[in-house]
Design an enzyme around this catalytic site. Structure first.
Site, PDB file in Angstrom:
ATOM      1  N   GLY A  14       0.778  -1.237   0.000  1.00 33.38           N
ATOM      2  CA  GLY A  14       0.000   0.000   0.000  1.00 33.38           C
ATOM      3  C   GLY A  14       0.806   1.281   0.000  1.00 33.38           C
ATOM      4  O   GLY A  14       0.340   2.309   0.505  1.00 33.38           O
ATOM      5  N   MET A  92      -4.012  -7.069  -7.054  1.00 27.35           N
ATOM      6  CA  MET A  92      -3.539  -8.117  -7.966  1.00 27.35           C
ATOM      7  C   MET A  92      -4.677  -9.038  -8.404  1.00 27.35           C
ATOM      8  O   MET A  92      -4.614 -10.252  -8.211  1.00 27.35           O
ATOM      9  CB  MET A  92      -2.426  -8.913  -7.272  1.00 27.35           C
ATOM     10  CG  MET A  92      -1.241  -8.054  -6.915  1.00 27.35           C
ATOM     11  SD  MET A  92      -0.682  -7.022  -8.287  1.00 27.35           S
ATOM     12  CE  MET A  92       1.044  -6.902  -7.961  1.00 27.35           C
ATOM     13  N   ARG A  93      -5.709  -8.448  -8.986  1.00 30.22           N
ATOM     14  CA  ARG A  93      -6.851  -9.232  -9.460  1.00 30.22           C
ATOM     15  C   ARG A  93      -7.242  -8.757 -10.854  1.00 30.22           C
ATOM     16  O   ARG A  93      -7.166  -7.558 -11.150  1.00 30.22           O
ATOM     17  CB  ARG A  93      -8.083  -9.000  -8.562  1.00 30.22           C
ATOM     18  CG  ARG A  93      -7.909  -9.326  -7.124  1.00 30.22           C
ATOM     19  CD  ARG A  93      -8.131 -10.761  -6.800  1.00 30.22           C
ATOM     20  NE  ARG A  93      -9.412 -11.283  -7.246  1.00 30.22           N
ATOM     21  CZ  ARG A  93      -9.697 -12.589  -7.287  1.00 30.22           C
ATOM     22  NH1 ARG A  93      -8.814 -13.472  -6.927  1.00 30.22           N
ATOM     23  NH2 ARG A  93     -10.881 -13.001  -7.699  1.00 30.22           N
ATOM     24  N   HIS A 111       0.530   0.567 -13.200  1.00 29.43           N
ATOM     25  CA  HIS A 111       1.312  -0.599 -13.615  1.00 29.43           C
ATOM     26  C   HIS A 111       2.786  -0.197 -13.668  1.00 29.43           C
ATOM     27  O   HIS A 111       3.113   0.857 -14.231  1.00 29.43           O
ATOM     28  CB  HIS A 111       0.828  -1.067 -14.988  1.00 29.43           C
ATOM     29  CG  HIS A 111       1.539  -2.297 -15.460  1.00 29.43           C
ATOM     30  ND1 HIS A 111       1.280  -3.539 -14.930  1.00 29.43           N
ATOM     31  CD2 HIS A 111       2.513  -2.468 -16.385  1.00 29.43           C
ATOM     32  CE1 HIS A 111       2.071  -4.422 -15.520  1.00 29.43           C
ATOM     33  NE2 HIS A 111       2.827  -3.798 -16.414  1.00 29.43           N
ATOM     34  N   ASP A 143      -9.965  -1.545 -18.665  1.00 31.50           N
ATOM     35  CA  ASP A 143     -10.981  -2.110 -19.555  1.00 31.50           C
ATOM     36  C   ASP A 143     -10.991  -3.633 -19.382  1.00 31.50           C
ATOM     37  O   ASP A 143     -10.422  -4.144 -18.420  1.00 31.50           O
ATOM     38  CB  ASP A 143     -10.741  -1.664 -21.012  1.00 31.50           C
ATOM     39  CG  ASP A 143      -9.428  -2.194 -21.567  1.00 31.50           C
ATOM     40  OD1 ASP A 143      -8.778  -3.013 -20.880  1.00 31.50           O
ATOM     41  OD2 ASP A 143      -9.064  -1.788 -22.685  1.00 31.50           O
ATOM     42  N   LYS A 174       8.972   5.174  -6.849  1.00 31.95           N
ATOM     43  CA  LYS A 174       9.080   6.583  -6.479  1.00 31.95           C
ATOM     44  C   LYS A 174       8.261   7.459  -7.447  1.00 31.95           C
ATOM     45  O   LYS A 174       7.590   8.407  -7.028  1.00 31.95           O
ATOM     46  CB  LYS A 174      10.561   6.983  -6.549  1.00 31.95           C
ATOM     47  CG  LYS A 174      10.997   7.939  -5.490  1.00 31.95           C
ATOM     48  CD  LYS A 174      12.505   8.056  -5.487  1.00 31.95           C
ATOM     49  CE  LYS A 174      12.865   9.494  -5.142  1.00 31.95           C
ATOM     50  NZ  LYS A 174      14.245   9.808  -5.427  1.00 31.95           N
TER      51      LYS A 174
END
Ligand code: GAR
Length: 220
Positions: A14, A92-93, A111, A143, A174
């Site tokens: 997080g 991570m889904r 990403h 999407d 960073k």
């Protein structure tokens, strides 16, 4: 300015969630985090939410037989908290249609690569193994595909010969912490116009650099 309501989806540490919290607390981001949802119990993200008095909910994906069932539960929690914009921050889904249809062009992801290069997982290793001289990070709308949606903002970092995946990851991270709050603020200001794959950003300041070279140019 009216603040937008965010729902942040997490699976781990997080640090991106933290950068969003810090930007809000520094009055740089006109948003309120209404809820943090983790699909994994006990992760650091949940502690971060708690520390800042943000409601945090665990929806353990292991308890759901199908991805769609899990996503329907996520939608229910997001709707209960009147979320306007969904932020995937190390979530991570892969999303399915119940979630995508409930929030069309209202889900962002970050990403750790320059999309469309190096989609999926372990992307820093992939970038190092490929031998690219630059990598970076991408914020995009989500999407139906994996890491394929319209790109909002990207940051570029150099890759050095003696980099390890971890060093590259930290350099990229960073920049993630800078571009994600920026992307959300652009959304909050109503400055993102999506046409097909393209995101036009209204009133952008001029670029500070016209090109980058790694290694640096010598005579040319
Ligand atoms: C970040 O590097 C993010 O870009 C990546 O996971 C990390 C989460 O870090 N996301 C993906 O790879 C999504 N496919 P954080 O939990 O410290 O924000």
């Amino acid at each position: 300015m009216t603040k937008i309501n965010l729902g942040v989806l997490v699976s781990g540490s997080g640090t991106n969630l933290q950068s969003i919290i810090d930007s809000i607390e520094a009055d740089k981001l006109d948003a309120t985090i209404r809820v943090v949802i983790s699909n994994v119990p006990g992760v650091r993200s949940l502690e971060r939410a708690k520390k800042h008095n943000i409601p945090a909910v665990v929806i353990n994906h292991e308890k759901y037989a199908a991805r769609e069932e899990f996503d329907r539960e996520v939608v229910a929690v997001l709707k209960t908290h009147r979320v306007d914009l969904v932020i995937m921050a190390g979530f991570m889904r892969i999303l399915t249609s119940p979630l995508l249809k409930a929030f069309p062009l209202k889900i962002m992801n970050i990403h750790p690569a320059l999309l469309p290069s190096f989609q999926g997982l372990h992307v820093q290793e992939k970038a190092l193994n490929y031998g690219v001289k630059f990598s970076g990070c991408t914020v995009h709308f989500v999407d139906e595909g994996v890491d394929t949606g319209p790109i909002i903002i990207q940051a570029v970092v150099p890759v050095y010969d003696d980099d390890t995946a971890q060093m590259l990851q930290q350099r990229i991270l960073k920049e993630e912490h800078r571009i994600y709050p920026q992307a959300i603020q652009l959304y909050a200001e109503g400055r993102l116009e999506v046409t097909g794959r393209k995101v036009h950003i209204k009133d952008t300041p001029p670029m500070k650099t016209s090109s980058l070279h790694n290694p640096p140019l010598e005579k040319f």
